[in-house]
Design a protein around this motif. Sequence first.
Motif, mmCIF file in Angstrom:
data_model
loop_
_atom_site.group_PDB
_atom_site.id
_atom_site.type_symbol
_atom_site.label_atom_id
_atom_site.label_comp_id
_atom_site.label_asym_id
_atom_site.label_seq_id
_atom_site.Cartn_x
_atom_site.Cartn_y
_atom_site.Cartn_z
ATOM 1 N N THR A 144 80.164 145.268 70.291
ATOM 2 C CA THR A 144 78.977 145.287 71.163
ATOM 3 C C THR A 144 78.404 146.691 71.364
ATOM 4 O OG1 THR A 144 80.307 145.569 73.177
ATOM 5 C CG2 THR A 144 79.837 143.302 72.468
ATOM 6 N N ASP A 187 72.180 131.571 70.666
ATOM 7 C CA ASP A 187 72.320 133.017 70.538
ATOM 8 C C ASP A 187 72.857 133.596 71.848
ATOM 9 O OD1 ASP A 187 71.199 132.877 67.979
ATOM 10 O OD2 ASP A 187 69.172 133.048 68.791
ATOM 11 N N GLU A 205 73.374 137.019 74.199
ATOM 12 C CA GLU A 205 73.078 138.410 74.527
ATOM 13 C C GLU A 205 73.890 138.806 75.751
ATOM 14 O OE1 GLU A 205 68.735 139.865 73.234
ATOM 15 O OE2 GLU A 205 68.710 138.386 74.857
ATOM 16 N N THR A 257 69.958 145.067 76.964
ATOM 17 C CA THR A 257 70.762 143.960 76.450
ATOM 18 C C THR A 257 71.329 144.362 75.108
ATOM 19 O OG1 THR A 257 68.834 142.931 75.399
ATOM 20 C CG2 THR A 257 69.420 142.175 77.622
ATOM 21 N N THR A 258 72.485 143.828 74.806
ATOM 22 C CA THR A 258 73.087 144.059 73.502
ATOM 23 C C THR A 258 73.593 142.725 72.972
ATOM 24 O OG1 THR A 258 74.683 145.397 72.233
ATOM 25 C CG2 THR A 258 75.410 144.572 74.391
ATOM 26 N N ILE A 259 74.107 142.735 71.771
ATOM 27 C CA ILE A 259 74.635 141.531 71.134
ATOM 28 C C ILE A 259 76.139 141.692 70.947
ATOM 29 C CG2 ILE A 259 72.485 141.071 69.898
ATOM 30 C CD1 ILE A 259 74.032 142.202 67.355
ATOM 31 N N ASP A 280 78.629 138.205 65.507
ATOM 32 C CA ASP A 280 79.012 136.802 65.540
ATOM 33 C C ASP A 280 80.465 136.584 65.108
ATOM 34 O OD1 ASP A 280 77.655 134.253 66.218
ATOM 35 O OD2 ASP A 280 78.363 133.673 64.226
ATOM 36 N N ARG A 295 82.396 136.589 68.186
ATOM 37 C CA ARG A 295 81.846 135.778 69.272
ATOM 38 C C ARG A 295 82.955 135.076 70.064
ATOM 39 N NH1 ARG A 295 76.690 132.354 69.217
ATOM 40 N NH2 ARG A 295 76.994 130.787 70.844
ATOM 41 N N TYR A 344 70.146 148.030 71.474
ATOM 42 C CA TYR A 344 71.511 147.647 71.857
ATOM 43 C C TYR A 344 72.267 148.834 72.457
ATOM 44 C CZ TYR A 344 70.496 143.830 68.552
ATOM 45 O OH TYR A 344 69.923 142.780 67.887
#
Length: 329
Positions: free
Chosen positions: A154, A176, A178, A204-206, A209, A212, A295
């Motif tokens: 992240t 998705d 975030e 916001t960041t991701i 995957d 996840r 991000y």
Amino acid sequence: MMRAFVQHMENTGVPTGTRNQYRSNFNAHILDAIGEVKCADLSIRSYTALMDAMTAAGDKGPTIKAVNRTLNSMVSFGEPRGYFPTENPFGTDRQRKSVFSEAMKTAARRSETPRTQIRLDHCPSRTDVEKFAVAFERAYPGFGFQLVLLAYSTGLRIGEILALRICDILDNEDGDIEISVTRQLDRHQPWPATVPPKGGRPRTTIVWDYYRWVLEDLTAKARARTGAEHGWLFPRHPSSQKAWLRYAGGLATVAATESEWGWNFHWLRHAFASVSLAPQSAGGYELELASVQRYLGHRKPSTTQDMYLVPQKEHIKNARRRTKEAPGH
């Protein structure tokens, strides 16, 4: 005096990470500069010699602050135990403040020079990260492994990660995810006090995957947890009920030492940025620069580009291959 100080910290339950940090600061900086000076002979000249040695070595502001903090703690231990025959063994507060301020200004001027770009091969690999994560799990059972993987996937700082709650995990209709970054733990106040993230702006960041599952598992455990820490992704370590962020930093130091990890925790953020930007042919995800900038929370794309983005090898061949066809726009 330092040996007695370390033993006193151990006897009084000071966290291992803090003891190791103080010992490291003493051995790496204080010992070489003034370690052979008798306590009775210390003066503002000794303090100035230490600061001069650090600025000459090119030490950065955070390191100078850490060593100064170690020295202050040593004095607080030594004064009431008779190690110093006079008050203010390193000079008065005003004198020390003046010398310390000049050292910090010198460090700040150095930081204004262009920084070296961080390349993908500078960063820990996935194998390196997992090795560090295993060691962190031993220090923080049940959560250390996932904490490291979440930082890696992240780009969050450790204070931001420890401040995460389930309400910060945003899952839209498309599936998705975030992560809303609006705060970090306050280093100087008891848990759960928080302050705005570095730079003062929310973002916001991701999560990559591939990792996840880490976020999903942490969220499920946070929902099921009861008591004061319900909803927090990372509950406090049983041995740290107040200064949780500092204690976690100490755990990171311990884990890095035990696993012989050649980086500090912040390099997980560098690895996130580098892998996100690197071309797929080099093992990266080749994400857009503007997205990665968002991000990370950098104000300008140029900050991200100057720090992380390195031209691809064989860029002329790549350009030729990709521009054979007419533009589609």
